[in-house]
Design an enzyme around this catalytic site. Structure first.
Site, PDB file in Angstrom:
ATOM      1  N   GLU A 129       9.452  16.229  16.078  1.00  0.00           N
ATOM      2  CA  GLU A 129      10.110  16.002  14.791  1.00  0.00           C
ATOM      3  C   GLU A 129       9.710  17.156  13.867  1.00  0.00           C
ATOM      4  OE1 GLU A 129       9.034  12.309  12.866  1.00  0.00           O
ATOM      5  OE2 GLU A 129      11.002  12.156  11.940  1.00  0.00           O
ATOM      6  N   GLU A 152       9.474   1.276  11.049  1.00  0.00           N
ATOM      7  CA  GLU A 152      10.416   2.401  10.951  1.00  0.00           C
ATOM      8  C   GLU A 152       9.607   3.654  11.221  1.00  0.00           C
ATOM      9  OE1 GLU A 152      13.506   2.084  10.737  1.00  0.00           O
ATOM     10  OE2 GLU A 152      13.791   0.076   9.911  1.00  0.00           O
ATOM     11  N   CYS A 182      13.226  10.903   8.283  1.00  0.00           N
ATOM     12  CA  CYS A 182      13.292  10.526   9.698  1.00  0.00           C
ATOM     13  C   CYS A 182      14.712  10.605  10.218  1.00  0.00           C
ATOM     14  CB  CYS A 182      12.683   9.142   9.917  1.00  0.00           C
ATOM     15  SG  CYS A 182      13.360   7.930   8.801  1.00  0.00           S
ATOM     16  N   LYS A 238       0.854  -1.187   0.000  1.00  0.00           N
ATOM     17  CA  LYS A 238       0.000   0.000   0.000  1.00  0.00           C
ATOM     18  C   LYS A 238       0.891   1.239   0.000  1.00  0.00           C
ATOM     19  CE  LYS A 238      -1.581   2.638   3.035  1.00  0.00           C
ATOM     20  NZ  LYS A 238      -1.355   3.827   2.187  1.00  0.00           N
TER      21      LYS A 238
HETATM   22  P1  ADP Z   1       3.150  10.858   7.504  1.00  0.00           P
HETATM   23  O1  ADP Z   1       2.757  11.703   8.656  1.00  0.00           O
HETATM   24  O2  ADP Z   1       4.609  10.808   7.243  1.00  0.00           O
HETATM   25  O3  ADP Z   1       2.325  10.998   6.285  1.00  0.00           O
HETATM   26  P2  ADP Z   1       1.693   8.492   8.096  1.00  0.00           P
HETATM   27  O4  ADP Z   1       2.014   7.555   9.191  1.00  0.00           O
HETATM   28  O5  ADP Z   1       0.418   9.247   8.180  1.00  0.00           O
HETATM   29  O6  ADP Z   1       2.963   9.408   8.038  1.00  0.00           O
HETATM   30  O7  ADP Z   1       1.730   7.778   6.691  1.00  0.00           O
HETATM   31  C1  ADP Z   1       2.597   6.715   6.381  1.00  0.00           C
HETATM   32  C2  ADP Z   1       1.822   5.639   5.676  1.00  0.00           C
HETATM   33  O8  ADP Z   1       0.815   5.174   6.566  1.00  0.00           O
HETATM   34  C3  ADP Z   1       1.082   6.088   4.422  1.00  0.00           C
HETATM   35  O9  ADP Z   1       1.133   5.039   3.474  1.00  0.00           O
HETATM   36  C4  ADP Z   1      -0.334   6.289   4.906  1.00  0.00           C
HETATM   37  O10 ADP Z   1      -1.289   6.079   3.894  1.00  0.00           O
HETATM   38  C5  ADP Z   1      -0.450   5.184   5.920  1.00  0.00           C
HETATM   39  N1  ADP Z   1      -1.490   5.392   6.917  1.00  0.00           N
HETATM   40  C6  ADP Z   1      -1.956   6.547   7.426  1.00  0.00           C
HETATM   41  N2  ADP Z   1      -2.931   6.316   8.329  1.00  0.00           N
HETATM   42  C7  ADP Z   1      -3.084   4.975   8.387  1.00  0.00           C
HETATM   43  C8  ADP Z   1      -3.923   4.096   9.145  1.00  0.00           C
HETATM   44  N3  ADP Z   1      -4.802   4.555  10.021  1.00  0.00           N
HETATM   45  N4  ADP Z   1      -3.788   2.761   8.940  1.00  0.00           N
HETATM   46  C9  ADP Z   1      -2.879   2.282   8.075  1.00  0.00           C
HETATM   47  N5  ADP Z   1      -2.049   3.056   7.341  1.00  0.00           N
HETATM   48  C10 ADP Z   1      -2.149   4.379   7.496  1.00  0.00           C
END
Ligand code: ADP
Length: 489
Positions: free
Chosen positions: A391, A260, A294, A184
């Site tokens: 961060e 990570e 990061c 994904k």
């Molecule tokens: P950032 O703040 O760097 O965007 P996220 O953790 O929101 O970090 O996003 C990293 C990945 O996690 C992306 O692929 C995003 O689509 C996915 N993501 C965000 N929210 C969820 C969730 N509730 N469950 C699973 N994946 C998620």
């Protein structure tokens, strides 16, 4: 406005999802738009996979698992090596695509392709070198044999900041180990991953082994996949909040996890450091990917006796940095991925200045279009300011001045994160002391960029668990299996 070559490249990217070796884009699916973040222009629309689509992807991954696991490792290795060769040959296309959908300077996007490709090469080499072990039982009655088996179908979630390298860093070791994957990509940057899946199919990855399901609803998809007992592993790169929530869900089926998560890297410069090197390194460690990494230097901790000199040299360099759209020539600093990200950076800057920090250069967002922010240096930031605790994920460099080594260590460790630390000193003994006393998974001694496919990348504390790359990386996707061979019946 897109250039003709950019339009043509985007036209080659599949706009849907990849399940069991086929690209799908049913009319019934909702579309989500991918933007050029520097202009806001929609550059492509992608079909959003539903929960049912994601479960079909898992059907395919589960169906292909056994055959892929029993495919000779030399065959898996050769496929990864072909993927490395293809990616290297198409470096310019991938770099442009990354820059278009994510906004990073083209030169950095090229570096990302090089870095991302190395995981394919490294794990093509590691695929055939998974070793076992044997040992006698202490009683002398038998032999303990340890082999390694693939964990099984793996769910891969990648972030938007390195859309290619984060995918290869997870997929290459999974495929080398004999695991099938459902991937994904981040909804902001799905195009690079789709284009990479196209390349993998061309390299010979069999149907069902790699499945890609971009979606605008990551939470629903992830919950459904994690609830399905056929899934055996999740590998995630992203925020600590999302990662730890996924770990809690993954606990239900006792899934293997690799996480990570966030960082808050200290960058300590001692009075005996080579200052030119330290300035060059902090610019790299801070402004790489416009601070959206990061591993970014988050807290610059400089000895008071050299701080004036350091800040002067640094501000000269930072003032000269060109900000702009990633594909423009000579651009060193790109933009922040969303308006929300830019506003967060503004908030951190204002908070530091309200806490009596000194603005040296920059400090303001640039006018639209695009979420640009001036490369910023702030001196004398007090330890309680948000800039020293959160961060930053932006082009803002905050400096704290220290006098005693113990003070530097204490501040460096005053964070719930533990990904990477950077230390600058010409004193070998002090260098060793710092390596042993800073609580992180990785260190750079007199260097500001440490990522390497041959090294175990990863953190401790809230920065996550597991390692990507190195000899360790493939073991994230393998389970040891012990067999007892008794010497007598
Ligand atoms: P950032 O703040 O760097 O965007 P996220 O953790 O929101 O970090 O996003 C990293 C990945 O996690 C992306 O692929 C995003 O689509 C996915 N993501 C965000 N929210 C969820 C969730 N509730 N469950 C699973 N994946 C998620």
């Amino acid at each position: 406005m897109l250039k003709p070559y950019e339009t043509e490249l985007l036209g080659r990217v599949e706009p849907g999802f990849f399940i069991d070796g086929r690209w799908e884009r049913p009319d019934t699916r909702e579309l989500f738009n991918v933007h050029d973040p520097s202009t806001g222009e929609i550059i492509k629309s992608v079909a959003s996979a539903t929960v049912e689509d994601a479960l079909r992807a898992l059907d395919a991954a589960a169906g292909a698992q056994q055959t892929w696991a029993s495919t000779p490792s030399r065959v898996r290795s050769n496929i990864l090596r072909r993927a490395f060769d293809l990616l290297t040959a198409r470096k310019e296309d991938f770099a442009l695509l990354i820059s278009l959908e994510m906004g990073k300077p083209l030169a950095e996007a090229r570096d990302e392709v090089d870095y991302g490709a190395e995981f394919l090469r490294w794990f093509s080499e590691e695929a055939v070198r998974v070793r076992g072990d044997y040992r006698p039982t202490p009683e002398g009655t038998g032999t303990i044999v340890v082999t390694h088996r693939p964990v099984g179908p793996t769910y891969v979630i990648t972030p938007w900041n390195y859309p290619l390298a984060m995918a290869t860093r997870k997929m290459a070791p999974a495929l080398a180990a004999g695991c099938t994957v459902v991937v994904k990509p981040a909804e902001l940057t799905p195009l690079t991953t789709n284009y990479f899946a196209q390349l993998l199919a061309e390299a010979g990855v069999p149907a069902g082994v790699v499945n890609v399901v971009p979606t605008s609803d990551p939470a629903a998809q992830s919950q459904a996949l994690l609830a399905d007992a056929r899934l055996r592993k999740i590998s995630f790169t992203g925020s600590t909040a999302v990662g730890t929530a996924l770990m809690a869900t993954a606990a239900t089926n006792a899934l293997r996890t690799s996480m990570e998560l966030g960082g808050n890297a200290p960058f300590v410069v001692f009075e005996d450091a080579d200052l030119d090197n330290a300035v060059q390194a902090v610019v790299l460690a801070k402004f790489r990917n416009t601070g959206q990494a990061c591993t970014a230097a988050n807290r610059v901790i400089v000895h008071d006796s050299i701080a004036d000199d350091f800040v002067e040299r640094l501000s000269k360099r930072v003032n000269a940095m060109k900000v702009g759209r990633g594909t423009e020539a000579g651009v060193e600093v790109g933009l922040l991925i969303t308006p929300k990200a830019r506003d967060n950076v503004s908030r951190l800057v204002e908070d530091a200045l309200n806490n009596n920090a000194t603005l040296v250069t920059g400090g303001k967002p640039l006018a639209a279009p695009g979420n640009f922010f001036q490369p910023t240096v702030i001196d004398r930031v007090p330890p309680n300011a948000a800039l020293m605790n959160e961060e930053i994920f932006g082009p803002v460099l905050g400096i704290f001045r220290f006098t005693a080594e113990t003070e530097a260590v204490e501040l460096a460790n005053k964070t719930p994160f533990g990904l990477v630390g950077y230390v600058f000193t010409e004193d070998l003994h002090r260098g060793h002391r710092m390596i042993n006393s800073i609580d992180t998974g990785m260190m750079g001694l007199n260097v500001g960029a440490i990522s390497n496919a041959a090294a175990p990348f990863g953190g401790i504390k809230l920065s996550g668990l597991g390692r990507e790359g190195g000899f360790e990386g493939i073991h994230e996707y393998l389970s040891p299996k012990y067999t007892l061979l008794p010497h007598q019946r």
